[in-house]
Write a protein that holds these residues in place. Structure first.
Motif, PDB file in Angstrom:
ATOM      1  N   ASP A 124       4.382  -7.336  72.792  1.00 56.92           N
ATOM      2  CA  ASP A 124       5.051  -6.350  73.637  1.00 56.92           C
ATOM      3  C   ASP A 124       5.249  -6.823  75.067  1.00 56.92           C
ATOM      4  O   ASP A 124       6.294  -6.575  75.682  1.00 56.92           O
ATOM      5  CB  ASP A 124       4.260  -5.036  73.639  1.00 56.92           C
ATOM      6  N   CYS A 132      10.292  -6.352  74.715  1.00 58.59           N
ATOM      7  CA  CYS A 132      10.063  -5.748  73.403  1.00 58.59           C
ATOM      8  C   CYS A 132       9.508  -4.330  73.564  1.00 58.59           C
ATOM      9  O   CYS A 132       9.948  -3.398  72.875  1.00 58.59           O
ATOM     10  CB  CYS A 132       9.103  -6.605  72.585  1.00 58.59           C
ATOM     11  N   SER A 136      11.572  -0.997  72.306  1.00 49.87           N
ATOM     12  CA  SER A 136      10.983  -0.205  71.229  1.00 49.87           C
ATOM     13  C   SER A 136      10.653   1.214  71.680  1.00 49.87           C
ATOM     14  O   SER A 136      10.866   2.179  70.945  1.00 49.87           O
ATOM     15  CB  SER A 136       9.740  -0.890  70.665  1.00 49.87           C
ATOM     16  N   SER A 140      12.722   3.925  69.583  1.00 44.82           N
ATOM     17  CA  SER A 140      11.945   4.375  68.430  1.00 44.82           C
ATOM     18  C   SER A 140      11.843   5.896  68.388  1.00 44.82           C
ATOM     19  O   SER A 140      11.903   6.574  69.422  1.00 44.82           O
ATOM     20  CB  SER A 140      10.535   3.753  68.445  1.00 44.82           C
ATOM     21  N   ARG A 143       8.840   7.112  70.362  1.00 45.56           N
ATOM     22  CA  ARG A 143       8.667   6.438  71.647  1.00 45.56           C
ATOM     23  C   ARG A 143       7.451   5.517  71.648  1.00 45.56           C
ATOM     24  O   ARG A 143       6.614   5.544  72.552  1.00 45.56           O
ATOM     25  CB  ARG A 143       8.555   7.471  72.775  1.00 45.56           C
ATOM     26  N   GLN A 144       7.385   4.674  70.627  1.00 45.71           N
ATOM     27  CA  GLN A 144       6.246   3.771  70.464  1.00 45.71           C
ATOM     28  C   GLN A 144       6.650   2.334  70.742  1.00 45.71           C
ATOM     29  O   GLN A 144       7.747   1.909  70.393  1.00 45.71           O
ATOM     30  CB  GLN A 144       5.701   3.844  69.035  1.00 45.71           C
ATOM     31  N   ARG A 145       5.750   1.580  71.334  1.00 48.80           N
ATOM     32  CA  ARG A 145       5.933   0.131  71.372  1.00 48.80           C
ATOM     33  C   ARG A 145       5.400  -0.430  70.063  1.00 48.80           C
ATOM     34  O   ARG A 145       4.833   0.299  69.236  1.00 48.80           O
ATOM     35  CB  ARG A 145       5.252  -0.478  72.588  1.00 48.80           C
ATOM     36  N   VAL A 146       5.574  -1.727  69.847  1.00 43.42           N
ATOM     37  CA  VAL A 146       5.167  -2.326  68.577  1.00 43.42           C
ATOM     38  C   VAL A 146       3.686  -2.101  68.318  1.00 43.42           C
ATOM     39  O   VAL A 146       3.266  -1.786  67.206  1.00 43.42           O
ATOM     40  CB  VAL A 146       5.506  -3.837  68.562  1.00 43.42           C
ATOM     41  N   MET A 149       3.119   1.306  66.914  1.00 34.73           N
ATOM     42  CA  MET A 149       3.577   1.419  65.519  1.00 34.73           C
ATOM     43  C   MET A 149       2.553   0.836  64.559  1.00 34.73           C
ATOM     44  O   MET A 149       2.239   1.423  63.516  1.00 34.73           O
ATOM     45  CB  MET A 149       4.923   0.710  65.340  1.00 34.73           C
TER      46      MET A 149
END
Length: 254
Positions: A124, A132, A136, A140, A143-146, A149
């Motif tokens: 991220d 990233c 994301s 998404s 509203r999540q970053r990797v 998730m």
């Protein structure tokens, strides 16, 4: 406005708004400011050590200079993980922005979930230099970053903390009579929760929260209500009775 359910300490689900890109960027900016202050502090320590070595015409040794550098690197690497584990899902930046990491089921994340979020910071924020995470969170569904998730977490906005003394009450007549004396067994925090649920219903018309809280209170206080009183009315009466019993009784929630 995107929402997620959070389970309160009283085991009641309440809807909270997901934190957006702006909220998370603000929190990250505050955290980076802390890193910068720490970096300046370490640089000043190294400069002071060098000045003392030159003045005394001695060799301080490379290990001496490495200590502040290691401390700063450890802060940058472990800061988020340590803060989120020990500050209930918040870094100093998140706390200032009034946002917090939660599990997608609304519970407090486990250490394993915090660890996964921390590990995926490499993707991220490390390899992609933050791009990233920005993309994301922006696109998404939740509203999540990797890292979120993978870990099954999300970041939510926290409502302004309510205090019982700050609740708005209106006068009632002196002839008011307590309907449920058991209301005296409630606490200020319980009444604040009831206030939150009433306000939530007025805003979202989510009757499930009202029903579940009313049922829980009736069971806890062993109260049986007549069929003519619905759950919403019951919660309002409980607030009236509590205020009446605890303060000599001249108020009603509005």
């Amino acid at each position: 406005m995107k929402m997620i359910k959070i389970k309160t300490a009283q085991n009641i689900d309440v809807d909270y708004e997901l934190a957006g890109l702006g909220d998370r960027t603000l929190a990250r900016a505050v955290d980076y400011a802390i890193f910068l202050i720490a970096y300046i502090g370490c640089a000043m320590v190294i400069a002071m050590l060098s000045f003392q070595a030159i003045e005394s015409k001695t060799y301080a040794g490379s290990n001496t200079y490495l200590i502040p550098i290691i401390v700063w690197l450890a802060l940058c690497v472990l800061y988020d993980l340590v803060c989120e584990v020990f500050l209930n899902g918040q870094s100093i930046g998140k706390r200032s922005a009034k946002i917090r990491v939660v599990s997608m089921n609304g519970a407090r994340p486990t250490i394993g979930q915090y660890l996964l979020r921390w590990i995926f910071r490499i993707i991220d924020f490390g390899i992609t230099f933050g791009s990233c995470a920005i993309v994301s969170v922006a696109v998404s569904k939740n509203r999540q970053r990797v890292g979120d998730m993978v870990a099954g977490t999300a970041v939510v906005k926290l409502p302004t903390e309510l205090k019982f003394n700050n609740l708005v009450f209106a006068p009632i007549t002196e002839e008011y009579e307590t309907q449920y004396p058991a209301a005296s067994q409630l606490t200020d925090d319980d009444v604040v929760l009831i206030y939150d649920v009433i306000k939530n219903f007025n805003r979202t018309r989510n009757s499930e929260l009202v029903y579940r809280l009313a049922v829980k209170i009736k069971k806890h206080l062993n109260i049986i209500t007549p069929d003519t009183i619905n759950e919403y009315q019951f919660l309002e009466i409980m607030v009236q009775d509590y205020k009446h019993l605890t303060s000599g009784g001249q108020s009603i929630l509005v």
